[in-house]
Scaffold this motif. Structure first.
Motif, PDB file in Angstrom:
ATOM      1  N   SER A   1       0.822  -1.217   0.000  1.00 37.98           N
ATOM      2  CA  SER A   1       0.000   0.000   0.000  1.00 37.98           C
ATOM      3  C   SER A   1       0.852   1.260   0.000  1.00 37.98           C
ATOM      4  CB  SER A   1      -0.918   0.012   1.226  1.00 37.98           C
ATOM      5  OG  SER A   1      -0.141   0.013   2.426  1.00 37.98           O
ATOM      6  N   THR A   2       2.176   1.110  -0.071  1.00 39.28           N
ATOM      7  CA  THR A   2       3.060   2.272   0.069  1.00 39.28           C
ATOM      8  C   THR A   2       3.519   2.849  -1.263  1.00 39.28           C
ATOM      9  OG1 THR A   2       5.167   1.036   0.094  1.00 39.28           O
ATOM     10  CG2 THR A   2       3.943   1.209   2.185  1.00 39.28           C
ATOM     11  N   ARG A   3       3.223   2.194  -2.383  1.00 34.93           N
ATOM     12  CA  ARG A   3       3.700   2.665  -3.674  1.00 34.93           C
ATOM     13  C   ARG A   3       2.528   2.808  -4.646  1.00 34.93           C
ATOM     14  NH1 ARG A   3       7.842  -1.242  -2.167  1.00 34.93           N
ATOM     15  NH2 ARG A   3       9.955  -0.380  -2.312  1.00 34.93           N
ATOM     16  N   PRO A   4       2.615   3.766  -5.583  1.00 36.00           N
ATOM     17  CA  PRO A   4       1.599   3.863  -6.628  1.00 36.00           C
ATOM     18  C   PRO A   4       1.630   2.640  -7.540  1.00 36.00           C
ATOM     19  CG  PRO A   4       2.927   5.870  -6.524  1.00 36.00           C
ATOM     20  CD  PRO A   4       3.612   4.850  -5.677  1.00 36.00           C
ATOM     21  N   VAL A   5       0.463   2.315  -8.099  1.00 37.02           N
ATOM     22  CA  VAL A   5       0.330   1.197  -9.030  1.00 37.02           C
ATOM     23  C   VAL A   5      -0.302   1.712 -10.320  1.00 37.02           C
ATOM     24  CG1 VAL A   5      -0.740  -1.058  -9.436  1.00 37.02           C
ATOM     25  CG2 VAL A   5       0.064  -0.448  -7.143  1.00 37.02           C
ATOM     26  N   VAL A   6       0.294   1.338 -11.443  1.00 38.48           N
ATOM     27  CA  VAL A   6      -0.231   1.686 -12.765  1.00 38.48           C
ATOM     28  C   VAL A   6      -0.890   0.437 -13.331  1.00 38.48           C
ATOM     29  CG1 VAL A   6       0.318   2.508 -15.076  1.00 38.48           C
ATOM     30  CG2 VAL A   6       1.576   3.405 -13.094  1.00 38.48           C
ATOM     31  N   SER A   7      -2.184   0.493 -13.595  1.00 39.12           N
ATOM     32  CA  SER A   7      -2.911  -0.718 -13.977  1.00 39.12           C
ATOM     33  C   SER A   7      -2.562  -1.189 -15.382  1.00 39.12           C
ATOM     34  CB  SER A   7      -4.418  -0.490 -13.866  1.00 39.12           C
ATOM     35  OG  SER A   7      -4.851   0.504 -14.782  1.00 39.12           O
ATOM     36  N   ASN A   8      -2.296  -0.261 -16.319  1.00 38.33           N
ATOM     37  CA  ASN A   8      -2.026  -0.631 -17.712  1.00 38.33           C
ATOM     38  C   ASN A   8      -1.303   0.545 -18.349  1.00 38.33           C
ATOM     39  OD1 ASN A   8      -1.976  -1.851 -20.222  1.00 38.33           O
ATOM     40  ND2 ASN A   8      -4.157  -1.545 -20.639  1.00 38.33           N
ATOM     41  N   ASP A   9       0.003   0.523 -18.320  1.00 40.28           N
ATOM     42  CA  ASP A   9       0.780   1.700 -18.705  1.00 40.28           C
ATOM     43  C   ASP A   9       0.607   2.009 -20.192  1.00 40.28           C
ATOM     44  OD1 ASP A   9       3.135   3.350 -17.279  1.00 40.28           O
ATOM     45  OD2 ASP A   9       3.546   3.167 -19.419  1.00 40.28           O
ATOM     46  N   GLY A  10       0.256   3.262 -20.482  1.00 39.62           N
ATOM     47  CA  GLY A  10       0.224   3.704 -21.875  1.00 39.62           C
ATOM     48  C   GLY A  10      -1.143   4.012 -22.417  1.00 39.62           C
ATOM     49  N   TRP A  11      -2.117   3.129 -22.123  1.00 38.56           N
ATOM     50  CA  TRP A  11      -3.477   3.339 -22.627  1.00 38.56           C
ATOM     51  C   TRP A  11      -4.413   2.297 -22.023  1.00 38.56           C
ATOM     52  CZ3 TRP A  11       0.001   2.525 -27.156  1.00 38.56           C
ATOM     53  CH2 TRP A  11       0.141   1.176 -27.516  1.00 38.56           C
ATOM     54  N   GLU A  12      -5.696   2.451 -22.294  1.00 37.22           N
ATOM     55  CA  GLU A  12      -6.741   1.509 -21.864  1.00 37.22           C
ATOM     56  C   GLU A  12      -6.615   1.157 -20.385  1.00 37.22           C
ATOM     57  OE1 GLU A  12      -7.728  -0.566 -26.142  1.00 37.22           O
ATOM     58  OE2 GLU A  12      -6.253  -1.564 -24.874  1.00 37.22           O
ATOM     59  N   MET A  13      -6.457   2.205 -19.571  1.00 34.51           N
ATOM     60  CA  MET A  13      -6.319   2.021 -18.129  1.00 34.51           C
ATOM     61  C   MET A  13      -7.674   1.757 -17.476  1.00 34.51           C
ATOM     62  SD  MET A  13      -3.542   5.076 -17.380  1.00 34.51           S
ATOM     63  CE  MET A  13      -3.947   6.015 -18.864  1.00 34.51           C
ATOM     64  N   VAL A  14      -7.646   0.946 -16.418  1.00 32.99           N
ATOM     65  CA  VAL A  14      -8.785   0.835 -15.514  1.00 32.99           C
ATOM     66  C   VAL A  14      -8.416   1.657 -14.279  1.00 32.99           C
ATOM     67  CG1 VAL A  14      -9.663  -1.320 -16.461  1.00 32.99           C
ATOM     68  CG2 VAL A  14      -7.912  -1.415 -14.696  1.00 32.99           C
ATOM     69  N   THR A  15      -8.811   1.232 -13.096  1.00 35.50           N
ATOM     70  CA  THR A  15      -8.416   1.958 -11.893  1.00 35.50           C
ATOM     71  C   THR A  15      -6.894   2.040 -11.830  1.00 35.50           C
ATOM     72  OG1 THR A  15     -10.389   1.215 -10.726  1.00 35.50           O
ATOM     73  CG2 THR A  15      -8.543   2.008  -9.383  1.00 35.50           C
ATOM     74  N   THR A  16      -6.368   3.231 -11.590  1.00 29.23           N
ATOM     75  CA  THR A  16      -4.920   3.431 -11.606  1.00 29.23           C
ATOM     76  C   THR A  16      -4.553   4.608 -10.716  1.00 29.23           C
ATOM     77  OG1 THR A  16      -3.001   3.675 -13.074  1.00 29.23           O
ATOM     78  CG2 THR A  16      -4.962   4.965 -13.627  1.00 29.23           C
ATOM     79  N   ASP A  17      -3.377   4.553 -10.122  1.00 25.90           N
ATOM     80  CA  ASP A  17      -2.918   5.645  -9.266  1.00 25.90           C
ATOM     81  C   ASP A  17      -2.277   6.764 -10.063  1.00 25.90           C
ATOM     82  OD1 ASP A  17      -3.763   4.292  -6.995  1.00 25.90           O
ATOM     83  OD2 ASP A  17      -1.827   3.294  -6.717  1.00 25.90           O
TER      84      ASP A  17
END
Length: 586
Positions: free
Chosen positions: A439-455
């Protein structure tokens, strides 16, 4: 390169004083007919016809083979002598990474099996050992054409093309042994909290059950620049203990020691397992007091807005492919990145060697840790990928350099995510799984495009005209309407929600300065042209009030790609200072 390849300690976050490096020459064989199991090659009594230099894959020059044909099953064999001081202890045989499935025998006894080409595993080989004449045998299987196997940039055709490169099959990271007591320190999870000026440690033991009657204790010593700042002893009544240590040291100027690329201050830790005041096991580690978080819409490092200036790093080498030739090459890459004015790297489609993360910790370089993805979706892919990602996060959790987790890139493994609900749920599950483990770092759900929930809201944009980039990133509406490669930035139902915006792939300017031929997203003809084109793509992102960071493509040329700031042999295409000036807006 030293006489024994990759001779440095392979697990720098968890070090014991005694270990045995098993890199070097092993017997080797291709098994294209898959007959080795039936012929009991694993028994140890069958010699193999060829040799290979471990830990280099047979496709690489440094392996001594350099064969790019399809050989999806390979075998390794070597004799090992067990040091006398290992007797009476448990002996562990470690593999840094074997691509893709590995089975390991010692003296004909199966001691380990593992699936996943980028994460470590080990086997307790104690009960299989003989007094002398021990034989280790490894069988590695890697279905080169299965697109649901997480493999990153490894191509499923014989010759590299486009953005895909030479395959890696079999052992490609260090093989080594160590001896541990019957009950030993297995791992520690260290979580810094700069707001409370403390670090939480979850320490795990392995082996015989620890009970109160055995009077085990944990001694934890924390040092900063060799000066002891904390020492405490804790009673143990199980194989797990969570402790919290205050870390509030200041120097003579009243400055507290936080980790950052500008000041990569680290605290050294010694953990000692005791029983009745006798030392049972000792492990050395380290941590950094560092916080990465999104605060009030800003991406912050140590509670202050911080512009991340990253460069895309594929982690390939001309003679070793995925395996760096030596530790000096790893350190040199980190130094070159910093010399060009970048403060971080996005490791692309590769779970990097722990020695790379060690040098990023020591020298000060941010790392976005990105999984090696599969290319197609299936239930088997989900099982494989989820398991390997969890292993990767467990291995690398303690590295202060890692400031973002990126499980999926450009819809790899989920090619129909725009319309396929199962693939959408998988990407969403990977986001939440990653957050549940860290829980301490950001998470990128799908880098570049077509993202869902993302930090973080991350965009790939290879536009080369500076005026177009400047106009696009001066207006939020225009930026959000951009469709990289014809893809929407987000999946329907997951709209932009105010996350920090970063352009995490851009540039890719081709400039040939070596014998390698290849391609890029745009091209330069002279040094002056190249520098001007770099300025044209970087300056608009620096000028934008909405862009909070960027990642330039890329650090080096890689095989047929000649869009690196450095050649494949790590020679700068223009002076490092010129690139640094551009990164600094000069």
């Amino acid at each position: 390169m030293s006489e024994r390849p990759r001779h440095h300690y392979p697990r720098p976050q968890w070090q014991r004083s005694e270990w045995l490096n098993l890199n070097g020459e092993w017997e080797f064989a291709f098994d294209d007919e898959d007959k080795g199991l039936n012929e009991r090659w694993y028994s140890g009594s069958v010699s193999l016809p060829g040799t290979i230099q471990v830990p280099f894959a047979f496709q690489s020059k440094l392996s001594g083979i350099g064969n790019n044909d399809f050989h999806d099953i390979v075998w390794y064999r070597r004799a090992i002598d067990i040091p006398a001081q290992y007797r009476g202890k448990r002996v562990l045989l470690h593999f840094g990474a074997v691509d893709y499935r590995a089975d390991v025998w010692v003296n004909g006894v199966l001691v380990a099996s593992h699936e996943g080409g980028h994460t470590p595993f080990h086997g307790d080989v104690t009960d299989a050992l003989l007094d002398e004449g021990n034989i280790v045998v490894v069988r590695a299987a890697d279905n080169s054409r299965d697109l649901t196997i997480p493999r990153g940039k490894q191509y499923w055709k014989r010759e590299s093309e486009g953005c895909f490169y030479t395959r890696t099959t079999g052992i490609w990271q260090t093989v080594w042994m160590e001896a541990v007591p019957v009950t030993y320190l297995e791992k520690a999870r260290m979580t810094p909290d700069i707001d409370k000026r403390q670090v939480e440690m979850e320490i795990q033991l392995e082996g015989r059950t620890v009970g109160s009657e055995e009077a085990h204790q944990l001694q934890v010593e924390i040092r900063f620049r060799k000066k002891l700042i904390r020492k405490a002893v804790y009673e143990l009544h199980s194989t797990h203990r969570r402790i919290t240590a205050v870390v509030d040291t200041e120097d003579e100027f009243g400055t507290w020691h936080l980790w950052s690329p500008e000041h990569p201050d680290l605290y050294d830790v010694t953990i000692t397992l005791l029983r009745e005041d006798q030392i049972i096991d000792v492990v050395n580690s380290y941590f950094g007091m560092r916080k990465i978080a999104v605060q009030n819409g800003k991406l912050c490092l140590n509670n202050r807005p911080y512009t991340q200036k990253l460069v895309l790093d594929q982690g390939y080498f001309p003679d070793g492919n995925l395996t760096p030739p030596d530790d000096e090459a790893i350190r040199r890459d980190v130094e070159l990145v910093k010399a060009m004015g970048f403060n971080g790297v996005r490791k692309h489609q590769k779970l990097e060697d722990p020695r790379f993360l060690y040098w990023c910790d020591r020298l000060g370089l941010l790392v976005w840790s990105e999984a090696a993805n599969a290319f197609d979706y299936s239930p088997d892919y989900v099982r494989r990928f989820t398991a390997e990602w969890q292993e990767a996060m467990e291995r690398d959790y303690n590295h202060p350099c890692i400031v973002a987790w990126v499980p999926i890139n450009e819809s790899w493994g989920v090619p129909d995510i725009k319309v396929n609900e199962s693939q959408q749920r998988h990407a969403l599950a990977m986001y939440h799984l990653t957050k549940s483990l860290d829980s301490t770092r950001p998470v990128v759900s799908n880098d570049g495009w077509e993202m869902v929930t993302t930090d973080l809201y991350t965009i790939h944009d290879y536009e080369w005209r500076g005026e177009v980039l400047e106009e696009r990133y001066a207006d939020l509406k225009k930026a959000l309407a951009f469709m990289p490669a014809g893809r929407h930035l987000n999946v329907e139902g997951y709209p932009y929600a105010g996350q920090p915006i970063l352009v995490t792939e851009f540039g890719g300017i081709a400039y040939r300065k070596s014998d390698w031929e290849g391609w890029g997203y745009s091209g330069a003809e002279t040094d002056e042209d190249y520098e001007a084109r770099l300025r044209a793509v970087i300056a608009p992102l620096q000028k934008s009030t909405m862009v909070q960071g960027y990642c330039y493509t890329q650090l080096t040329d890689v095989e047929q790609e000649i869009n690196g700031l450095l050649t494949y042999d790590r020679v700068p295409k223009i002076p490092l200072e010129s690139i640094k000036a551009i990164n600094e807006g000069r």
